[in-house]
Design a protein around this motif. Structure first.
Motif, mmCIF file in Angstrom:
data_model
loop_
_atom_site.group_PDB
_atom_site.id
_atom_site.type_symbol
_atom_site.label_atom_id
_atom_site.label_comp_id
_atom_site.label_asym_id
_atom_site.label_seq_id
_atom_site.Cartn_x
_atom_site.Cartn_y
_atom_site.Cartn_z
ATOM 1 N N GLN A 65 6.800 -10.503 15.141
ATOM 2 C CA GLN A 65 5.421 -10.470 15.650
ATOM 3 C C GLN A 65 4.735 -9.141 15.341
ATOM 4 O O GLN A 65 4.211 -8.457 16.227
ATOM 5 C CB GLN A 65 5.408 -10.770 17.150
ATOM 6 N N VAL A 66 4.753 -8.775 14.072
ATOM 7 C CA VAL A 66 4.067 -7.569 13.602
ATOM 8 C C VAL A 66 3.169 -7.947 12.431
ATOM 9 O O VAL A 66 3.350 -8.994 11.804
ATOM 10 C CB VAL A 66 5.065 -6.473 13.171
ATOM 11 N N ASP A 67 2.194 -7.086 12.135
ATOM 12 C CA ASP A 67 1.261 -7.338 11.040
ATOM 13 C C ASP A 67 1.510 -6.440 9.835
ATOM 14 O O ASP A 67 0.886 -6.617 8.787
ATOM 15 C CB ASP A 67 -0.190 -7.153 11.525
ATOM 16 N N GLU A 68 2.383 -5.461 9.987
ATOM 17 C CA GLU A 68 2.697 -4.548 8.892
ATOM 18 C C GLU A 68 4.184 -4.224 8.909
ATOM 19 O O GLU A 68 4.794 -4.150 9.975
ATOM 20 C CB GLU A 68 1.890 -3.248 9.011
ATOM 21 N N LEU A 69 4.744 -4.036 7.716
ATOM 22 C CA LEU A 69 6.156 -3.669 7.593
ATOM 23 C C LEU A 69 6.285 -2.476 6.653
ATOM 24 O O LEU A 69 5.610 -2.432 5.611
ATOM 25 C CB LEU A 69 6.978 -4.825 7.019
ATOM 26 N N PRO A 70 7.146 -1.521 6.985
ATOM 27 C CA PRO A 70 7.403 -0.441 6.033
ATOM 28 C C PRO A 70 8.206 -0.956 4.839
ATOM 29 O O PRO A 70 9.039 -1.846 4.976
ATOM 30 C CB PRO A 70 8.205 0.572 6.854
ATOM 31 N N VAL A 71 7.921 -0.391 3.677
ATOM 32 C CA VAL A 71 8.662 -0.733 2.461
ATOM 33 C C VAL A 71 9.593 0.433 2.163
ATOM 34 O O VAL A 71 9.134 1.553 1.922
ATOM 35 C CB VAL A 71 7.713 -0.985 1.276
ATOM 36 N N ILE A 72 10.886 0.164 2.213
ATOM 37 C CA ILE A 72 11.889 1.223 2.090
ATOM 38 C C ILE A 72 12.901 0.844 1.022
ATOM 39 O O ILE A 72 13.384 -0.291 0.980
ATOM 40 C CB ILE A 72 12.615 1.455 3.443
ATOM 41 N N TYR A 73 13.212 1.810 0.164
ATOM 42 C CA TYR A 73 14.242 1.600 -0.846
ATOM 43 C C TYR A 73 15.254 2.723 -0.712
ATOM 44 O O TYR A 73 14.918 3.900 -0.874
ATOM 45 C CB TYR A 73 13.642 1.584 -2.246
ATOM 46 N N HIS A 108 0.864 -1.174 0.000
ATOM 47 C CA HIS A 108 0.000 0.000 0.000
ATOM 48 C C HIS A 108 0.903 1.227 0.000
ATOM 49 O O HIS A 108 1.733 1.392 0.890
ATOM 50 C CB HIS A 108 -0.894 0.025 1.241
ATOM 51 N N THR A 109 0.715 2.083 -0.987
ATOM 52 C CA THR A 109 1.503 3.310 -1.026
ATOM 53 C C THR A 109 1.057 4.220 0.118
ATOM 54 O O THR A 109 -0.135 4.503 0.274
ATOM 55 C CB THR A 109 1.313 4.033 -2.370
ATOM 56 N N VAL A 110 1.994 4.653 0.913
ATOM 57 C CA VAL A 110 1.702 5.493 2.071
ATOM 58 C C VAL A 110 2.657 6.681 2.076
ATOM 59 O O VAL A 110 3.870 6.512 1.961
ATOM 60 C CB VAL A 110 1.858 4.701 3.392
ATOM 61 N N LYS A 111 2.098 7.868 2.199
ATOM 62 C CA LYS A 111 2.917 9.069 2.305
ATOM 63 C C LYS A 111 3.495 9.155 3.710
ATOM 64 O O LYS A 111 2.763 9.119 4.688
ATOM 65 C CB LYS A 111 2.056 10.300 2.015
ATOM 66 N N PRO A 112 4.826 9.256 3.851
ATOM 67 C CA PRO A 112 5.402 9.329 5.196
ATOM 68 C C PRO A 112 5.033 10.632 5.904
ATOM 69 O O PRO A 112 4.879 11.676 5.271
ATOM 70 C CB PRO A 112 6.913 9.248 4.944
ATOM 71 N N ILE A 113 4.897 10.556 7.222
ATOM 72 C CA ILE A 113 4.574 11.717 8.047
ATOM 73 C C ILE A 113 5.843 12.555 8.231
ATOM 74 O O ILE A 113 6.911 12.016 8.532
ATOM 75 C CB ILE A 113 4.019 11.261 9.409
ATOM 76 N N LEU A 114 5.701 13.870 8.077
ATOM 77 C CA LEU A 114 6.857 14.762 8.187
ATOM 78 C C LEU A 114 7.140 15.120 9.640
ATOM 79 O O LEU A 114 6.250 15.009 10.506
ATOM 80 C CB LEU A 114 6.602 16.023 7.364
ATOM 81 N N LEU A 122 8.378 3.975 0.645
ATOM 82 C CA LEU A 122 7.457 3.781 -0.474
ATOM 83 C C LEU A 122 6.063 3.390 -0.022
ATOM 84 O O LEU A 122 5.078 3.676 -0.706
ATOM 85 C CB LEU A 122 8.010 2.712 -1.422
ATOM 86 N N GLY A 123 5.965 2.686 1.122
ATOM 87 C CA GLY A 123 4.647 2.268 1.559
ATOM 88 C C GLY A 123 4.697 1.270 2.697
ATOM 89 O O GLY A 123 5.675 1.187 3.434
ATOM 90 N N ILE A 124 3.610 0.499 2.794
ATOM 91 C CA ILE A 124 3.435 -0.507 3.849
ATOM 92 C C ILE A 124 2.972 -1.814 3.206
ATOM 93 O O ILE A 124 2.120 -1.800 2.310
ATOM 94 C CB ILE A 124 2.375 -0.041 4.879
ATOM 95 N N ILE A 125 3.536 -2.941 3.650
ATOM 96 C CA ILE A 125 3.022 -4.252 3.251
ATOM 97 C C ILE A 125 2.316 -4.863 4.447
ATOM 98 O O ILE A 125 2.852 -4.861 5.556
ATOM 99 C CB ILE A 125 4.146 -5.175 2.713
ATOM 100 N N LYS A 126 1.086 -5.363 4.233
ATOM 101 C CA LYS A 126 0.256 -5.846 5.337
ATOM 102 C C LYS A 126 0.128 -7.365 5.312
ATOM 103 O O LYS A 126 0.055 -7.980 4.240
ATOM 104 C CB LYS A 126 -1.140 -5.224 5.255
#
Length: 372
Positions: free
Chosen positions: A335-343, A250-256, A348-352
């Motif tokens: 033991q998490v349900d979501e991971l940040p996607v970073i390049y 899921h594309t997610v805009k990072p919080i500033l 870039l987003g979150i994988i659930k």
């Protein structure tokens, strides 16, 4: 209630743990050696001496099991396959090798390493027995370790998945077919061997040998379940290794850094609806914000508190080019349900987890429909 394993030590970077079930088999082996094996073959010693020698022999047996599993692990590491830990438990030991072998050749070498180690240990103790031909308890320990290491190597060579012999069989079939087909066939042999062991358990009951019946029954049940689980895990690996994180994230805009909780609730949460969000820290590093923390903050303070202040440094993340298999394994490990996607240093987003699980469910449903 499930107890956590006891961490013992690390060797070659691999954590060695002791499961609580180990104490059961340690007592049973010590009992068998102290009450039957040593008194029958080396008479004339006291009860205490027999139990002491029995306990020492049991510890040395598990040291042999550890070396067996460590052999698998070191060969796996040599070929770049990560090994998380080795667990010693009621049925011996198991190396937690985290990935499938990249080829049939590597699978064969990793599987064969354990039995080769056990046979080498058996030969070593045979040489020691020849060099120390005294008819005493030390000779008894040496002979016991010679026999038990040979038995350990021979038993593991039975072509029944997930025993080493079953993995060798899988490697041979895999060289001619695909991994999933090879696993399915070797899993069938594992299930068949498990039922043979349970049959021996029934025959032992008829003969009045309840201890043997218990061991045959437990080992048969363990192998049957392990064979089924290993096949399902391989199927899962084959499915998920064919997809990349970028296809399902899921594309997610990072919080500033200067954005407050009020900003987050107004502009981020209604759009993305994730439980965690990537945050760009004031120091330029990437942090992670857990939405559940908001429930403890009074709403009249939302404009005063910055999201960055509530965030923690990213411990684990995936690249868009990583497989879904790597993503789900990291989720399970941490033991998490979501991971940040970073390049690079770009979020870039979150994988659930639920997205990955939905993919697997659809695949299995299609497979079931094709079979029917």
């Amino acid at each position: 209630m499930k107890f956590k394993s006891i961490p013992l030590f690390k060797v070659f970077g691999i954590q060695v743990n002791l499961d609580f079930s180990w104490f059961v088999v340690f007592f049973l082996i010590s009992f068998t050696l102290a009450e039957y094996f040593f008194p029958a073959n080396y008479p004339g010693h006291s009860f205490v001496v027999y139990w002491l020698v029995g306990a020492v022999s049991a510890v040395l047996l598990f040291a042999s099991v550890l070396l067996h599993e460590l052999s698998h692990s070191l060969v796996a590491l040599k070929f770049g396959i990560p090994v998380r830990e080795i667990d010693l438990f009621i049925f011996g030991g198991v190396a937690m090798i985290e990935e499938e072998a990249p080829s049939p050749k590597v699978e064969f070498l990793v599987a064969a390493a354990g039995p080769v180690c056990s046979f080498l240990l058996s030969f070593l103790f045979f040489v020691l027995a020849v060099l120390y031909p005294q008819d005493d308890l030390l000779n008894g320990i040496i002979n016991y370790l010679m026999l038990v290491n040979f038995a350990l190597g021979a038993f593991n060579l039975v072509p029944a998945f997930p025993l080493d012999g079953g993995r060798i069989l899988r490697a041979i079939i895999w060289a001619k077919k695909d991994l999933l087909t090879a696993t399915k066939i070797s899993s069938w042999t594992g299930t068949a061997f498990a039922y043979i062991l349970m049959l021996f358990g029934v025959l032992s009951i008829v003969q009045g040998n309840l201890l043997n019946a218990m061991w045959y029954g437990l080992l048969g049940l363990f192998l049957r379940n392990a064979s089924k689980i290993s096949y399902e895990q391989t199927k899962l690996s084959v499915i998920l290794s064919g997809y990349r994180v970028e296809q399902f994230m899921h594309t997610v805009k990072p919080i500033l850094p200067d954005e407050t909780v009020a900003d987050f609730m107004s502009y981020y949460y209604p759009v993305y609806k994730s439980s965690t969000y990537p945050v760009i820290g004031a120091d330029g590093r990437i942090y992670l914000f857990d939405v559940s923390q908001i429930s403890s903050i009074p709403q009249n303070e939302w404009h005063q508190i910055k999201v960055y202040q509530l965030s923690k440094p990213v411990e684990v993340f995936v690249s868009p080019y990583d497989s879904l298999l790597k993503a789900i394994k990291l989720m399970n490990r941490y033991q998490v349900d979501e991971l940040p996607v970073i390049y690079g240093n770009t979020v870039l987003g979150i994988i659930k987890r639920d997205v990955i699980e939905s993919l697997v469910e659809r695949y299995l449903m299609q497979e079931k429909m094709q079979e029917s």
